[in-house]
Design a protein around this motif. Structure first.
Motif, PDB file in Angstrom:
ATOM      1  N   UNK A  28      56.817 -21.312  23.106  1.00  0.00           N
ATOM      2  CA  UNK A  28      55.352 -21.563  23.889  1.00  0.00           C
ATOM      3  C   UNK A  28      54.113 -21.271  22.833  1.00  0.00           C
ATOM      4  N   UNK A  29      54.409 -20.397  22.095  1.00  0.00           N
ATOM      5  CA  UNK A  29      53.230 -19.903  21.268  1.00  0.00           C
ATOM      6  C   UNK A  29      53.052 -21.220  20.109  1.00  0.00           C
ATOM      7  N   UNK A  30      54.167 -21.903  19.853  1.00  0.00           N
ATOM      8  CA  UNK A  30      54.110 -23.117  18.983  1.00  0.00           C
ATOM      9  C   UNK A  30      53.440 -24.214  19.887  1.00  0.00           C
ATOM     10  N   UNK A  31      53.738 -24.462  21.040  1.00  0.00           N
ATOM     11  CA  UNK A  31      53.338 -25.421  21.798  1.00  0.00           C
ATOM     12  C   UNK A  31      51.816 -25.327  21.660  1.00  0.00           C
ATOM     13  N   UNK A  32      51.209 -24.130  22.177  1.00  0.00           N
ATOM     14  CA  UNK A  32      50.054 -23.996  22.260  1.00  0.00           C
ATOM     15  C   UNK A  32      49.168 -24.105  21.244  1.00  0.00           C
ATOM     16  N   UNK A  33      49.684 -23.942  19.914  1.00  0.00           N
ATOM     17  CA  UNK A  33      49.077 -24.373  18.756  1.00  0.00           C
ATOM     18  C   UNK A  33      48.992 -25.749  18.410  1.00  0.00           C
ATOM     19  N   UNK A  34      50.273 -26.372  18.673  1.00  0.00           N
ATOM     20  CA  UNK A  34      50.611 -28.018  17.915  1.00  0.00           C
ATOM     21  C   UNK A  34      51.541 -28.336  18.707  1.00  0.00           C
ATOM     22  N   UNK A  35      51.218 -29.444  19.687  1.00  0.00           N
ATOM     23  CA  UNK A  35      52.490 -30.222  20.453  1.00  0.00           C
ATOM     24  C   UNK A  35      53.456 -30.871  19.585  1.00  0.00           C
ATOM     25  N   UNK A  36      52.957 -31.084  18.322  1.00  0.00           N
ATOM     26  CA  UNK A  36      53.680 -31.788  17.447  1.00  0.00           C
ATOM     27  C   UNK A  36      54.477 -31.061  16.324  1.00  0.00           C
ATOM     28  N   UNK A  37      54.373 -29.847  16.784  1.00  0.00           N
ATOM     29  CA  UNK A  37      55.259 -28.983  15.626  1.00  0.00           C
ATOM     30  C   UNK A  37      56.769 -29.396  15.749  1.00  0.00           C
ATOM     31  N   UNK A  38      57.437 -29.630  14.539  1.00  0.00           N
ATOM     32  CA  UNK A  38      58.664 -30.098  14.370  1.00  0.00           C
ATOM     33  C   UNK A  38      59.823 -29.334  15.124  1.00  0.00           C
ATOM     34  N   UNK A  39      59.726 -28.107  15.158  1.00  0.00           N
ATOM     35  CA  UNK A  39      60.643 -27.350  15.913  1.00  0.00           C
ATOM     36  C   UNK A  39      60.828 -27.509  17.412  1.00  0.00           C
ATOM     37  N   UNK A  40      59.809 -27.967  18.076  1.00  0.00           N
ATOM     38  CA  UNK A  40      59.692 -28.187  19.486  1.00  0.00           C
ATOM     39  C   UNK A  40      60.483 -29.322  19.780  1.00  0.00           C
ATOM     40  N   UNK A  41      60.396 -30.741  19.024  1.00  0.00           N
ATOM     41  CA  UNK A  41      60.811 -31.773  19.106  1.00  0.00           C
ATOM     42  C   UNK A  41      60.497 -32.556  20.507  1.00  0.00           C
ATOM     43  N   UNK A  42      59.142 -32.292  20.829  1.00  0.00           N
ATOM     44  CA  UNK A  42      58.652 -32.777  21.929  1.00  0.00           C
ATOM     45  C   UNK A  42      58.582 -34.117  22.196  1.00  0.00           C
ATOM     46  N   UNK A  43      58.998 -34.787  23.238  1.00  0.00           N
ATOM     47  CA  UNK A  43      58.975 -35.855  23.444  1.00  0.00           C
ATOM     48  C   UNK A  43      58.701 -36.369  25.018  1.00  0.00           C
ATOM     49  N   UNK A  44      58.343 -37.540  25.079  1.00  0.00           N
ATOM     50  CA  UNK A  44      58.125 -37.982  26.881  1.00  0.00           C
ATOM     51  C   UNK A  44      59.459 -38.277  27.300  1.00  0.00           C
ATOM     52  N   UNK A  45      59.744 -37.429  28.373  1.00  0.00           N
ATOM     53  CA  UNK A  45      61.076 -37.529  29.045  1.00  0.00           C
ATOM     54  C   UNK A  45      60.883 -38.341  30.381  1.00  0.00           C
ATOM     55  N   UNK A  46      59.762 -38.550  30.802  1.00  0.00           N
ATOM     56  CA  UNK A  46      59.628 -39.346  32.153  1.00  0.00           C
ATOM     57  C   UNK A  46      58.343 -39.996  32.124  1.00  0.00           C
ATOM     58  N   UNK A  47      57.961 -41.110  31.279  1.00  0.00           N
ATOM     59  CA  UNK A  47      57.000 -41.812  31.289  1.00  0.00           C
ATOM     60  C   UNK A  47      55.976 -41.782  32.398  1.00  0.00           C
ATOM     61  N   UNK A  48      56.772 -42.437  33.552  1.00  0.00           N
ATOM     62  CA  UNK A  48      56.330 -42.627  34.691  1.00  0.00           C
ATOM     63  C   UNK A  48      55.566 -41.669  35.564  1.00  0.00           C
TER      64      UNK A  48
END
Length: 81
Positions: A28-48
């Motif tokens: 969560x601390x990483x997310x609040x600083x940078x959505x694109x942090x590599x260890x989060x591997x954040x991606x759109x799950x449900x586009x709609x």
């Protein structure tokens, strides 16, 4: 950005093992600083519905939406393998 915890997320977090709770807190601390942090591997799950997925550990994920300046945290669960 700031987090908002839904009641569903709060219940999922409370029932998760302590090591997963600690790992999520770090992510969560990483997310609040940078959505694109590599260890989060954040991606759109449900586009709609605008739902995103990010990694807590190799076996756990959390789900959220982005609404203005808020990350609305929806759920925390084991990743289906």
């Amino acid at each position: 950005m700031r987090p908002y915890f839904t009641s569903r997320f709060t219940k999922s977090y409370a029932s998760a093992p302590p090591e997963i709770q600690r790992a999520f807190d770090r992510k969560l601390a990483l997310l609040l600083r940078n959505l694109r942090h590599p260890s989060l591997r954040a991606k759109k799950y449900d586009e709609a519905r605008g739902i995103w997925q990010a990694r807590v550990t190799t076996g756990w994920r959390f789900y959220f939406t982005i609404e203005a300046d808020v990350y609305r945290l929806i759920d925390l669960m084991p990743h289906p393998k």
